[in-house]
Write a protein that holds these residues in place. Structure first.
Motif, PDB file in Angstrom:
ATOM      1  N   ILE A 106     -25.673 -11.820  11.204  1.00  0.00           N
ATOM      2  CA  ILE A 106     -26.262 -10.854  10.271  1.00  0.00           C
ATOM      3  C   ILE A 106     -27.497 -11.484   9.639  1.00  0.00           C
ATOM      4  N   HIS A 107     -28.602 -10.744   9.709  1.00  0.00           N
ATOM      5  CA  HIS A 107     -29.867 -11.271   9.196  1.00  0.00           C
ATOM      6  C   HIS A 107     -30.513 -10.247   8.284  1.00  0.00           C
ATOM      7  N   ASP A 108     -31.266 -10.741   7.292  1.00  0.00           N
ATOM      8  CA  ASP A 108     -32.030  -9.870   6.403  1.00  0.00           C
ATOM      9  C   ASP A 108     -33.365  -9.526   7.037  1.00  0.00           C
ATOM     10  N   ARG A 111     -36.449 -11.628   5.860  1.00  0.00           N
ATOM     11  CA  ARG A 111     -36.611 -13.063   6.178  1.00  0.00           C
ATOM     12  C   ARG A 111     -37.232 -13.194   7.570  1.00  0.00           C
ATOM     13  N   ILE A 134     -23.069 -20.270   7.687  1.00  0.00           N
ATOM     14  CA  ILE A 134     -24.297 -19.650   7.200  1.00  0.00           C
ATOM     15  C   ILE A 134     -25.392 -20.699   7.065  1.00  0.00           C
ATOM     16  N   GLN A 181     -28.982 -18.466   2.673  1.00  0.00           N
ATOM     17  CA  GLN A 181     -30.002 -17.803   3.482  1.00  0.00           C
ATOM     18  C   GLN A 181     -29.293 -16.906   4.513  1.00  0.00           C
ATOM     19  N   THR A 182     -30.067 -16.306   5.364  1.00  0.00           N
ATOM     20  CA  THR A 182     -29.549 -15.688   6.582  1.00  0.00           C
ATOM     21  C   THR A 182     -30.380 -16.242   7.737  1.00  0.00           C
ATOM     22  N   PRO A 183     -29.837 -16.205   8.961  1.00  0.00           N
ATOM     23  CA  PRO A 183     -28.621 -15.551   9.407  1.00  0.00           C
ATOM     24  C   PRO A 183     -27.337 -16.170   8.850  1.00  0.00           C
ATOM     25  N   GLN A 184     -26.320 -15.276   8.743  1.00  0.00           N
ATOM     26  CA  GLN A 184     -24.952 -15.667   8.487  1.00  0.00           C
ATOM     27  C   GLN A 184     -24.134 -15.189   9.691  1.00  0.00           C
ATOM     28  N   ASP A 207     -23.393 -11.351  -0.712  1.00  0.00           N
ATOM     29  CA  ASP A 207     -23.636 -11.594   0.704  1.00  0.00           C
ATOM     30  C   ASP A 207     -22.284 -11.607   1.409  1.00  0.00           C
ATOM     31  N   GLU A 208     -22.304 -11.662   2.742  1.00  0.00           N
ATOM     32  CA  GLU A 208     -21.061 -11.542   3.496  1.00  0.00           C
ATOM     33  C   GLU A 208     -20.147 -12.751   3.274  1.00  0.00           C
ATOM     34  N   LYS A 230     -37.304 -15.420   1.565  1.00  0.00           N
ATOM     35  CA  LYS A 230     -37.069 -13.976   1.558  1.00  0.00           C
ATOM     36  C   LYS A 230     -38.152 -13.280   0.747  1.00  0.00           C
TER      37      LYS A 230
END
Length: 248
Positions: A106-108, A111, A134, A181-184, A207-208, A230
């Protein structure tokens, strides 16, 4: 444990980015002639692990389908909260036939500068974990905890209102502090189960990984680049443009 799982990829792009203060959703802000969302998909496509992406978008989004992307795309309609959007994406991936032991990345959308090597590192780490991993950066700055100053510290002529009274209470020990951060990356079956738990108990997560924290389930931290910032405030766009130009 499946040590060679399939990798399913999702970008959450259903938010409005209210802190960014723009008329358009911030994922459609352009840097170097492409939107943040396009840049983020392109960056994920640079990883040899990723060949497809789910985009979770708002129900009234009329922009995403007009763009071209570096990966094949499936669209999912998100919810009012981020976790609801993630839950919708997870459900869609599971319904498509994913195994519960597969990984979901999962990514924002905001970012767009995450380095390829960081994407690969967090995926590799998650492969050997029962729940996931993550990207995160150790906190480098001095952290201050604030509190409102009691009114007795001001005289009656003070120009400060209650809303202005934010003062240092103490310095927070930054040892063991990380900026997420992401990715997670998580086992998709476990993430689905925990998002159901969040829904059932009406809990709040940012966040997840927070979903796993509620049940004290271990999520591995993988040190990521400080280039992976971000876009949150307008000034961030200037920094991101410089980073992405240097990366090119």
């Amino acid at each position: 444990m499946n040590t060679t799982p399939n990798i399913h990829t999702m970008i959450v792009a259903a938010g409005r980015g209210s802190r960014f203060g723009a008329v358009i959703a911030k994922q459609y802000t352009k840097i170097n002639e492409q939107t943040l969302l396009q840049h983020s998909v392109t960056r994920l496509a640079s990883s040899g692990y990723i060949n497809h992406c789910y985009l979770v978008i708002a129900a009234d989004d009329e922009v995403a389908s007009t763009l071209t992307f570096a990966l094949p795309i499936d669209y999912v309609i998100g919810g009012a909260e981020r976790w609801q959007s993630v839950r919708a994406g997870v459900s869609a991936i599971l319904e498509s036939g994913a195994n519960k032991s597969d990984l979901i990345l999962i990514h924002d959308a905001a970012r767009p500068a995450v380095p390829t090597e960081d994407i690969d590192s967090v995926i590799t780490a998650a492969m050997s974990e029962p729940y996931g991993a993550i990207l995160a950066a150790p906190v480098a700055d001095t952290l201050k905890l604030s509190a409102a100053l009691p009114k007795q510290h001001f005289d009656d002529s003070s120009e400060f209102s209650d809303s202005d009274n934010d003062y240092i209470k103490t310095t927070v020990n930054r040892q063991h502090m990380w900026q997420a951060q992401t990715p997670q990356v998580f086992r998709i079956g476990e993430l689905s189960r925990l998002l159901d738990y969040i829904n059932e108990h009406q809990l709040h997560i940012t966040d997840e990984a927070s979903a796993f924290e509620y049940l004290d389930l271990p999520i591995r931290l993988v040190s990521g680049s400080r280039q992976n910032i971000k876009l949150t405030f307008p000034d961030d766009a200037i920094v991101l443009a410089a980073i992405m130009t240097a990366q090119a």
